[in-house]
Scaffold this active site. Structure first.
Site, short mmCIF file in Angstrom:
data_model
loop_
_atom_site.label_atom_id
_atom_site.label_comp_id
_atom_site.label_asym_id
_atom_site.label_seq_id
_atom_site.Cartn_x
_atom_site.Cartn_y
_atom_site.Cartn_z
N HIS A 55 2.90 3.09 -8.94
CA HIS A 55 2.68 1.66 -9.16
C HIS A 55 3.92 1.02 -9.80
CE1 HIS A 55 -1.33 1.95 -7.75
NE2 HIS A 55 -1.83 2.58 -8.80
N LEU A 68 12.03 -19.87 -4.62
CA LEU A 68 10.98 -19.12 -3.92
C LEU A 68 9.65 -19.22 -4.67
CD1 LEU A 68 10.35 -16.78 -1.76
CD2 LEU A 68 10.67 -15.23 -3.70
N ASP A 94 0.83 -1.21 0.00
CA ASP A 94 0.00 0.00 0.00
C ASP A 94 0.86 1.26 0.00
OD1 ASP A 94 -2.31 1.42 0.00
OD2 ASP A 94 -2.83 1.01 2.09
N GLY A 95 0.34 2.30 -0.61
CA GLY A 95 0.98 3.62 -0.54
C GLY A 95 1.61 4.08 -1.84
N SER A 108 -6.94 -6.26 -5.92
CA SER A 108 -8.05 -6.82 -5.15
C SER A 108 -9.35 -6.73 -5.95
CB SER A 108 -8.22 -6.06 -3.83
OG SER A 108 -8.76 -4.79 -4.09
#
Ligand code: FPP
Length: 236
Positions: free
Chosen positions: A39, A132, A22-23, A67
């Protein structure tokens, strides 16, 4: 080994960390840049965090990239985010000397066919990798994930549904996250990993996501290492 001093501070490295990135907008506004620039730097932060996670011994990361609520944003921002997502997927898939394996968590309905094709391509290209695991939450909602799990169980004719059945029917069959990190000082889960969050540790920082890199991840892990996870048991 480089950074050995820093690594030795770490106790109980989490197996799986979720990130609420976020942010980005505030980062751009503070620099008089368009939101898209925030972004874009956010995507660079995501890749740097994956590199750092690998180095620190984390096995899985889940990145909340888009989301189900993000569809409420203006169409131009959504389009910019989608094209950045495609670009970032390619970059993740190309950096495969260390064998990153990509996973997708979210609903396919609603995503453009080009984005879906790209997702399918990178999933297939990295499926055999052993490094990963980067789980990308795209068009993701936690309530929707739980509802989809119930729908799957109902379609299979399951009548007595247990917690284990629900866990096994989520989008991914991977270890539940140990820690969720949310940047930019918002203290909410915002529909992220709701089922999985039952006993999760939460870490909030006022750093804006585009500024989040290895040192900020280290700081979160040092704090995590000090926590005592009791799962309802008494202390001590
Ligand atoms: C929240 O910042 C961030 C998003 C809605 C998008 C997150 C996506 C990226 C960082 C791209 C990364 C891509 C991949 C594949 C990992 P905000 O716009 O809500 O910021 P604000 O609250 O300051 O306005």
């Amino acid at each position: 080994m480089e950074n050995k001093g820093q690594f030795s501070q770490l106790q109980n490295v989490p197996v799986h960390v979720g990130f609420i990135m976020d942010g980005n907008g505030r980062w751009a506004a503070a620099k008089n840049l368009p939101r898209e620039a925030g972004h874009r730097e956010g995507a660079a932060a995501a890749r740097a965090v994956a590199e750092a996670a690998k180095k620190l011994g984390i096995k899985y990361i889940t990145l909340y990239a888009f989301s189900t609520e993000n569809w409420r944003r203006p169409p131009a921002e959504i389009a910019a985010l989608m094209s950045l997502l495609e670009e970032t997927l390619d970059k993740f898939a190309k950096e495969d000397e260390d064998g990153v394996r990509l996973l997708f968590s979210g609903r396919r309905e609603g995503l453009a066919s080009g984005v879906l094709r790209k997702i399918d391509r990178v999933l297939a290209a990295t499926a055999g990798n052993k490094g990963l695991v980067v789980n990308l939450a795209i068009n993701y909602g936690g309530r929707q994930e739980i509802a989809d799990a119930f729908a799957k169980l109902a379609a299979a004719g399951k009548k007595k549904i247990t917690e284990a059945d629900i866990s096994a029917s989520l989008y991914q069959n991977i270890p539940e996250p140990d820690l969720i990190i949310r940047t930019s000082c918002e203290m909410r889960l915002s529909n992220f990993l709701l089922w999985q969050a039952a006993y999760i540790e939460l870490y909030f920082t006022d750093v804006l996501w585009p500024d989040f890199r290895e040192p900020q991840l280290m700081q979160a892990l040092v704090e995590y290492g000090r926590r005592e996870r009791r799962y309802g048991r008494r202390a001590g």
